[in-house]
Scaffold this motif. Structure first.
Motif, PDB file in Angstrom:
ATOM      1  N   ARG A 108       5.198   3.350  -5.271  1.00  0.00           N
ATOM      2  CA  ARG A 108       3.898   2.692  -5.087  1.00  0.00           C
ATOM      3  C   ARG A 108       2.786   3.720  -4.981  1.00  0.00           C
ATOM      4  O   ARG A 108       1.721   3.577  -5.554  1.00  0.00           O
ATOM      5  CB  ARG A 108       3.928   1.828  -3.832  1.00  0.00           C
ATOM      6  CG  ARG A 108       4.317   0.409  -4.124  1.00  0.00           C
ATOM      7  CD  ARG A 108       4.206  -0.429  -2.883  1.00  0.00           C
ATOM      8  NE  ARG A 108       2.846  -0.538  -2.412  1.00  0.00           N
ATOM      9  CZ  ARG A 108       2.522  -0.776  -1.158  1.00  0.00           C
ATOM     10  NH1 ARG A 108       3.450  -0.915  -0.256  1.00  0.00           N
ATOM     11  NH2 ARG A 108       1.287  -0.870  -0.792  1.00  0.00           N
ATOM     12  N   LEU A 109       3.090   4.781  -4.208  1.00  0.00           N
ATOM     13  CA  LEU A 109       2.096   5.821  -4.010  1.00  0.00           C
ATOM     14  C   LEU A 109       1.730   6.467  -5.339  1.00  0.00           C
ATOM     15  O   LEU A 109       0.548   6.635  -5.656  1.00  0.00           O
ATOM     16  CB  LEU A 109       2.635   6.868  -3.034  1.00  0.00           C
ATOM     17  CG  LEU A 109       1.702   8.012  -2.716  1.00  0.00           C
ATOM     18  CD1 LEU A 109       0.508   7.501  -1.944  1.00  0.00           C
ATOM     19  CD2 LEU A 109       2.425   9.082  -1.921  1.00  0.00           C
ATOM     20  N   LEU A 146      -1.789   8.053   5.002  1.00  0.00           N
ATOM     21  CA  LEU A 146      -0.594   7.370   4.506  1.00  0.00           C
ATOM     22  C   LEU A 146      -0.112   6.320   5.500  1.00  0.00           C
ATOM     23  O   LEU A 146       0.412   5.291   5.118  1.00  0.00           O
ATOM     24  CB  LEU A 146       0.519   8.374   4.243  1.00  0.00           C
ATOM     25  CG  LEU A 146       0.343   9.223   2.983  1.00  0.00           C
ATOM     26  CD1 LEU A 146       1.399  10.297   2.910  1.00  0.00           C
ATOM     27  CD2 LEU A 146       0.406   8.336   1.750  1.00  0.00           C
ATOM     28  N   SER A 152      -1.976   4.488   7.446  1.00  0.00           N
ATOM     29  CA  SER A 152      -2.762   3.258   7.387  1.00  0.00           C
ATOM     30  C   SER A 152      -2.586   2.594   6.034  1.00  0.00           C
ATOM     31  O   SER A 152      -3.093   1.523   5.787  1.00  0.00           O
ATOM     32  CB  SER A 152      -4.236   3.548   7.657  1.00  0.00           C
ATOM     33  OG  SER A 152      -4.687   4.583   6.831  1.00  0.00           O
ATOM     34  N   PHE A 153      -1.843   3.218   5.144  1.00  0.00           N
ATOM     35  CA  PHE A 153      -1.668   2.696   3.796  1.00  0.00           C
ATOM     36  C   PHE A 153      -0.379   1.907   3.692  1.00  0.00           C
ATOM     37  O   PHE A 153       0.439   2.157   2.849  1.00  0.00           O
ATOM     38  CB  PHE A 153      -1.680   3.870   2.806  1.00  0.00           C
ATOM     39  CG  PHE A 153      -1.483   3.482   1.371  1.00  0.00           C
ATOM     40  CD1 PHE A 153      -2.446   2.764   0.711  1.00  0.00           C
ATOM     41  CD2 PHE A 153      -0.325   3.815   0.705  1.00  0.00           C
ATOM     42  CE1 PHE A 153      -2.256   2.390  -0.597  1.00  0.00           C
ATOM     43  CE2 PHE A 153      -0.128   3.452  -0.611  1.00  0.00           C
ATOM     44  CZ  PHE A 153      -1.102   2.743  -1.263  1.00  0.00           C
ATOM     45  N   ASP A 154      -0.095   1.075   4.647  1.00  0.00           N
ATOM     46  CA  ASP A 154       0.937   0.061   4.508  1.00  0.00           C
ATOM     47  C   ASP A 154       2.197   0.464   3.754  1.00  0.00           C
ATOM     48  O   ASP A 154       2.484  -0.032   2.682  1.00  0.00           O
ATOM     49  CB  ASP A 154       0.329  -1.140   3.783  1.00  0.00           C
ATOM     50  CG  ASP A 154       0.494  -2.367   4.636  1.00  0.00           C
ATOM     51  OD1 ASP A 154       1.406  -2.345   5.481  1.00  0.00           O
ATOM     52  OD2 ASP A 154      -0.287  -3.307   4.468  1.00  0.00           O
ATOM     53  N   LEU A 155       2.950   1.376   4.291  1.00  0.00           N
ATOM     54  CA  LEU A 155       4.215   1.744   3.674  1.00  0.00           C
ATOM     55  C   LEU A 155       5.338   1.047   4.420  1.00  0.00           C
ATOM     56  O   LEU A 155       5.167   0.585   5.536  1.00  0.00           O
ATOM     57  CB  LEU A 155       4.423   3.257   3.741  1.00  0.00           C
ATOM     58  CG  LEU A 155       3.420   4.097   2.960  1.00  0.00           C
ATOM     59  CD1 LEU A 155       3.606   5.559   3.259  1.00  0.00           C
ATOM     60  CD2 LEU A 155       3.568   3.848   1.476  1.00  0.00           C
ATOM     61  N   LYS A 156       6.503   1.016   3.789  1.00  0.00           N
ATOM     62  CA  LYS A 156       7.657   0.410   4.441  1.00  0.00           C
ATOM     63  C   LYS A 156       7.970   1.161   5.723  1.00  0.00           C
ATOM     64  O   LYS A 156       8.197   0.590   6.762  1.00  0.00           O
ATOM     65  CB  LYS A 156       8.852   0.481   3.490  1.00  0.00           C
ATOM     66  CG  LYS A 156       9.435  -0.862   3.161  1.00  0.00           C
ATOM     67  CD  LYS A 156      10.699  -0.675   2.354  1.00  0.00           C
ATOM     68  CE  LYS A 156      10.923  -1.866   1.435  1.00  0.00           C
ATOM     69  NZ  LYS A 156      11.864  -1.560   0.376  1.00  0.00           N
ATOM     70  N   ASP A 204       8.375   3.169  -1.744  1.00  0.00           N
ATOM     71  CA  ASP A 204       7.091   3.648  -1.223  1.00  0.00           C
ATOM     72  C   ASP A 204       6.541   4.768  -2.092  1.00  0.00           C
ATOM     73  O   ASP A 204       5.348   4.814  -2.408  1.00  0.00           O
ATOM     74  CB  ASP A 204       7.253   4.156   0.214  1.00  0.00           C
ATOM     75  CG  ASP A 204       7.320   3.018   1.207  1.00  0.00           C
ATOM     76  OD1 ASP A 204       7.011   1.887   0.810  1.00  0.00           O
ATOM     77  OD2 ASP A 204       7.674   3.271   2.368  1.00  0.00           O
ATOM     78  N   ALA A 251      -5.738   5.874  -9.746  1.00  0.00           N
ATOM     79  CA  ALA A 251      -6.983   6.444  -9.239  1.00  0.00           C
ATOM     80  C   ALA A 251      -7.417   7.622 -10.103  1.00  0.00           C
ATOM     81  O   ALA A 251      -8.608   7.816 -10.364  1.00  0.00           O
ATOM     82  CB  ALA A 251      -6.805   6.884  -7.793  1.00  0.00           C
ATOM     83  N   HIS A 258      -0.419   4.270  -7.473  1.00  0.00           N
ATOM     84  CA  HIS A 258      -1.803   4.271  -6.995  1.00  0.00           C
ATOM     85  C   HIS A 258      -2.517   5.550  -7.388  1.00  0.00           C
ATOM     86  O   HIS A 258      -3.668   5.527  -7.796  1.00  0.00           O
ATOM     87  CB  HIS A 258      -1.817   4.138  -5.473  1.00  0.00           C
ATOM     88  CG  HIS A 258      -1.969   2.734  -5.011  1.00  0.00           C
ATOM     89  ND1 HIS A 258      -3.175   2.120  -4.916  1.00  0.00           N
ATOM     90  CD2 HIS A 258      -1.055   1.829  -4.629  1.00  0.00           C
ATOM     91  CE1 HIS A 258      -3.012   0.887  -4.493  1.00  0.00           C
ATOM     92  NE2 HIS A 258      -1.724   0.685  -4.311  1.00  0.00           N
ATOM     93  N   LEU A 259      -1.803   6.660  -7.245  1.00  0.00           N
ATOM     94  CA  LEU A 259      -2.414   7.950  -7.542  1.00  0.00           C
ATOM     95  C   LEU A 259      -2.791   8.045  -9.006  1.00  0.00           C
ATOM     96  O   LEU A 259      -3.898   8.466  -9.345  1.00  0.00           O
ATOM     97  CB  LEU A 259      -1.455   9.084  -7.181  1.00  0.00           C
ATOM     98  CG  LEU A 259      -1.353   9.431  -5.701  1.00  0.00           C
ATOM     99  CD1 LEU A 259      -0.241  10.431  -5.470  1.00  0.00           C
ATOM    100  CD2 LEU A 259      -2.666   9.986  -5.199  1.00  0.00           C
ATOM    101  N   ASP A 282      -3.074  16.061  -4.929  1.00  0.00           N
ATOM    102  CA  ASP A 282      -2.126  14.989  -5.223  1.00  0.00           C
ATOM    103  C   ASP A 282      -0.857  15.483  -5.905  1.00  0.00           C
ATOM    104  O   ASP A 282       0.198  14.911  -5.708  1.00  0.00           O
ATOM    105  CB  ASP A 282      -2.756  13.817  -5.996  1.00  0.00           C
ATOM    106  CG  ASP A 282      -3.991  14.197  -6.748  1.00  0.00           C
ATOM    107  OD1 ASP A 282      -4.658  15.116  -6.277  1.00  0.00           O
ATOM    108  OD2 ASP A 282      -4.283  13.579  -7.767  1.00  0.00           O
TER     109      ASP A 282
END
Lengths: 469, 293
Positions: B279-280, B229, B231-235, B276, B287, B283-284, B260
């Motif tokens: 966004r997560l 998380l 490395s996943f560019d969060l605020k 955040d 995916a 994405h989930l 998840d």
């Protein structure tokens, strides 16, 4: 020892890290109490006295590796010692229980071990493997004038690092240890691990070069502090590092601005309110009412050239200014190649560099005709859109190299804008020596702008914005 | 005999590491070395790093390991001498003069009329202490000067009384989130230590140290997810303390597996911005849709 510390300090100053005499004395004092038998302890003792910001640390580590060379024999033991926790050693195959046992493994076995270590996040194992791989693949020849970047590239090619992410993902599912069912998290974490390993390779190569007696000047190639790196020529990793620095820099600048606009003295006496409150005390003005402070904040309009090589710099500048919106009355951002388009919304929605970039490209913002910049048309379209907005409280910042491709310069438009606005500043991401050379319009614009500044690194950009506030 | 050993100081870096470990603080070699140096050289340590990586925790652990009392100064904007250093006890002075106990005006400017604030407390303490100056970056640049005398000489000057000097050199720990550039004068007086996010295996170790009885595999997965998380560019990237909270949550739920659904339903423990989380989850679900296809 004292001479070595002095040499290190000299090298540090050489790359722009300020080291004072008292820092050197303190560092030497620290060496007298620390366990000199341990390289990492020595490094910490020196770093804690000589380095005062984390962004200088990578440069320090690289130079430390060059100045304090260590004999090859001890390096593996050193790697082993440098990490006290080897709790995940259980994953080591028995035949390599001793880190020296790698020599008899063939390349495929090593790679498999590496994939496991990266997937299992075993940092000790990664470090040991990194040493072995660099020694095996870099084929350093001291007589050849190749830099660290070259050897690191050799190692990466032989190791086929571009396939590592896929291999990690594959091995995860094969072993049934699948921490994230969701592809994107698994991928992010694998990519992150590989990227870190590539950096490890780079610093290991530097250390090895120093060990083999290659002169530091050759070994040193990419040693730039991120805040001083040139936007237009910086490597991809440096750019990523700069991107990470944007948010803290913005926070710092905004904090400074907030401090400056705080009222230092009381405002003027509010006569009307003073008399009204005095009525409750029989007309005696016991309490003097003063006017509330109204800190004047500028309205900022930024117009940035996003053609070709200056695009990266332009977007950094825009992001930084948007991030400090609170310090201004309002900030509006425009980009142009041959037409000005507003992207304030995109910038406030997307907070990553890549996100902004792809949004702009998808919508084709800034361009109508081609992909070379046309300052004349762009300035005119900017003026049409903003004609009513620009007034004596507006500061206009133009970001661009002013390379007009021999088209119309639009100086009349700029003159009109400059007359109406409070100030017009021009930031040029090009070395001063190239201004006015070829199709550059900088010299022409310079006469119309309140200031023209060379702005090629984050540090320069920070200074400019600091002065704007 | 062990009784002769002085427990208020550290013997070596290994000693630091060992004693902090016993208190559940997993120190890297760098942290241990710096703490040892600070103790041996009697220098303050300036600890910088993102929020929630254990900077304040380190000071508390040092106090615990050396069995010294911890004196804490929480910095905030507008803090001044009266809050940080000392204040004259105005009412007590007044009473003393009115009751006639003090004949001379100079009498009321003596130590007994002083209210000691954290910094003065640390200097006046008869036993060695750990002084934690938390979030120095919240301090106004002007107030930073308050600290300089203390940091370099462990003394405080009060115009009416003179200079008070500390009997023992206190261990001083300053923490900063880097919200503001600290002055060079302050930085120069301290040893610099940066504590960043730990690598996955160390974070797993921290989780195990802080949550006894946690499943080792679970700890590892929590650390792995948190790192991904980050490395996943969060605020705002999840910190170590948030990873700990999450691991604690999962433990309470009796989870043995990170998936998840668990990530999403308790995302608010780990991620502190609604955008955040949104966004997560987007994405989930994207995916998941891809996977089922």
């Amino acid at each position: 020892m004292i001479e070595t510390v002095q040499r290190l300090s000299h090298e540090l100053r050489g790359v722009g890290i300020p080291v004072s005499q008292s820092d050197i004395i303190a560092a030497i004092a620290a060496l007298r109490v620390i366990d000199l038998g341990r390289r990492d302890s020595v490094r910490t003792a020196l770093a804690s006295n000589l380095v005062r910001t984390i962004s200088h640390r990578p440069a320090f580590d690289a130079l430390f590796g060059q100045v304090f060379t260590h004999p090859d024999s001890s390096s593996l033991a050193d790697a082993a010692a440098s990490d006290a926790d080897r709790t995940l050693d259980g994953r080591l195959p028995d035949d390599v229980a001793s880190p020296r046992g790698f020599a008899h493994l063939d390349d495929e076995d090593l790679r498999r071990l590496l994939v496991n270590a990266l997937g299992g996040a075993n940092s000790w194992m990664q470090r040991v493997l990194c040493r072995e791989l660099v020694r095996r693949y870099s084929r350093i020849r001291p007589e050849r004038p190749s830099g660290a970047a070259y050897y690191a590239y050799q190692v990466r090619t032989r190791l086929r690092t571009e396939h590592l992410v896929a291999d990690i993902l594959a091995s995860d599912t094969r072993h049934g240890r699948d921490p994230f069912r969701v592809e994107f998290l698994r991928r992010t974490s694998a990519e992150h691990a590989v990227k870190e390993f590539e950096q490890m390779i780079q610093s290991e190569v530097r250390a090895l070069l120093a060990e083999r007696g290659v002169s530091p000047a050759v070994a040193r190639v990419p040693l730039e502090l991120p805040e001083e790196a040139d936007f237009t020529t910086a490597a991809e990793e440096t750019i990523a590092e700069i991107a990470r620095l944007i948010a803290p820099v913005a926070r710092r600048l905004a904090a400074n601005a907030a401090r400056r606009t705080r009222p230092r003295s009381r405002g003027a006496v509010d006569l009307r309110r003073t008399i009204r409150t005095s009525l409750s005390t029989g007309g005696v003005p016991l309490r003097i009412a003063v006017q509330p402070p109204r800190p004047g904040k500028a309205r900022l309009v930024v117009l940035a050239d996003i053609s070709g090589s200056v695009a990266r710099f332009a977007l950094f500048a825009l992001q930084l200014m948007i991030a400090m919106r609170s310090a201004f009355n309002s900030v509006r951002a425009f980009v142009f190649v041959d037409t000005a388009d507003e992207i304030t919304d995109i910038l406030s929605r997307e907070h990553t560099f890549a996100g902004v970039f792809s949004q702009i490209n998808r919508a084709g913002l800034g361009t109508r005709v081609g992909d070379s910049s046309d300052y004349g048309t762009a300035l005119r379209s900017f003026e049409t859109q903003m004609s009513t907005e620009i007034d004596a409280r507006t500061t206009v910042v133009i970001v661009g190299d002013a390379r007009g491709n021999n088209r119309e310069s639009g100086r009349d438009t700029l003159a009109r804008i400059a007359r109406r606005a409070h100030a017009v500043h021009l930031l040029v991401p090009e070395p001063r020596s190239l201004w006015g050379v070829g199709d550059s319009l900088v010299r022409e614009y310079e006469l119309l702008c309140d200031s023209t500044t060379e702005c090629r690194s984050l540090r320069q950009l920070t200074h400019v914005i600091h002065d704007l506030l | 005999m062990m009784t002769t050993q002085d427990f208020s100081h550290f013997g070596s870096s290994d000693d630091v590491e060992h004693r902090l470990q016993k208190l559940g603080y997993v120190a890297t070699r760098e942290v241990a070395d710096t703490v040892f140096l600070a103790d041996a050289l009697a220098k303050p340590v300036l600890v910088e790093g993102p929020a929630g990586t254990g900077k304040t925790e380190l000071a508390i652990a040092i106090a615990g390991a050396t069995s010294r009392p911890l004196i804490r100064l929480q910095c905030h904007e507008g803090i001044d001498e009266a809050r940080a250093l000392y204040e004259w006890d105005y009412r007590k002075q007044l009473l003393s003069i009115q009751s006639g106990a003090s004949q001379d005006v100079a009498d009321v400017f003596s130590e007994q009329f002083l209210i000691a604030r954290p910094l003065l407390q640390a200097v006046r303490s008869p036993e060695p202490v750990v002084l934690l100056i938390d979030e120095v970056d919240q301090l106004d640049p002007e107030s930073e000067a308050l600290l300089l005398e203390l940091l370099s000489a462990f003394q405080v000057t009060i115009p009416e009384i003179g200079t008070l000097r500390s009997v023992h050199s206190p261990s001083i720990v300053l923490t900063s989130n880097g919200n503001r550039d600290l002055s060079d004068a302050l930085r120069r007086r301290c040893l610099y230590l940066h504590i960043g996010y730990p690598p996955i295996d160390r974070e797993a170790q921290i989780i195990r140290a802080r949550l006894p009885g946690v499943d080792a595999e679970l700890a590892h997965r929590v650390a792995q997810t948190t790192a991904a998380l980050r490395s996943f560019d969060l605020k705002k990237a999840p910190s170590v303390s948030e990873a700990l909270d999450w691991a604690r949550t999962l433990m309470l739920l009796g989870a043995v597996e990170v998936n998840d659904e668990l990530l999403l339903s308790h995302a608010n423990v780990l991620i502190k911005h609604q955008s955040d989380i949104d966004r997560l989850s987007a994405h989930l679900s994207a995916a998941a849709a891809e996977e089922s296809r």
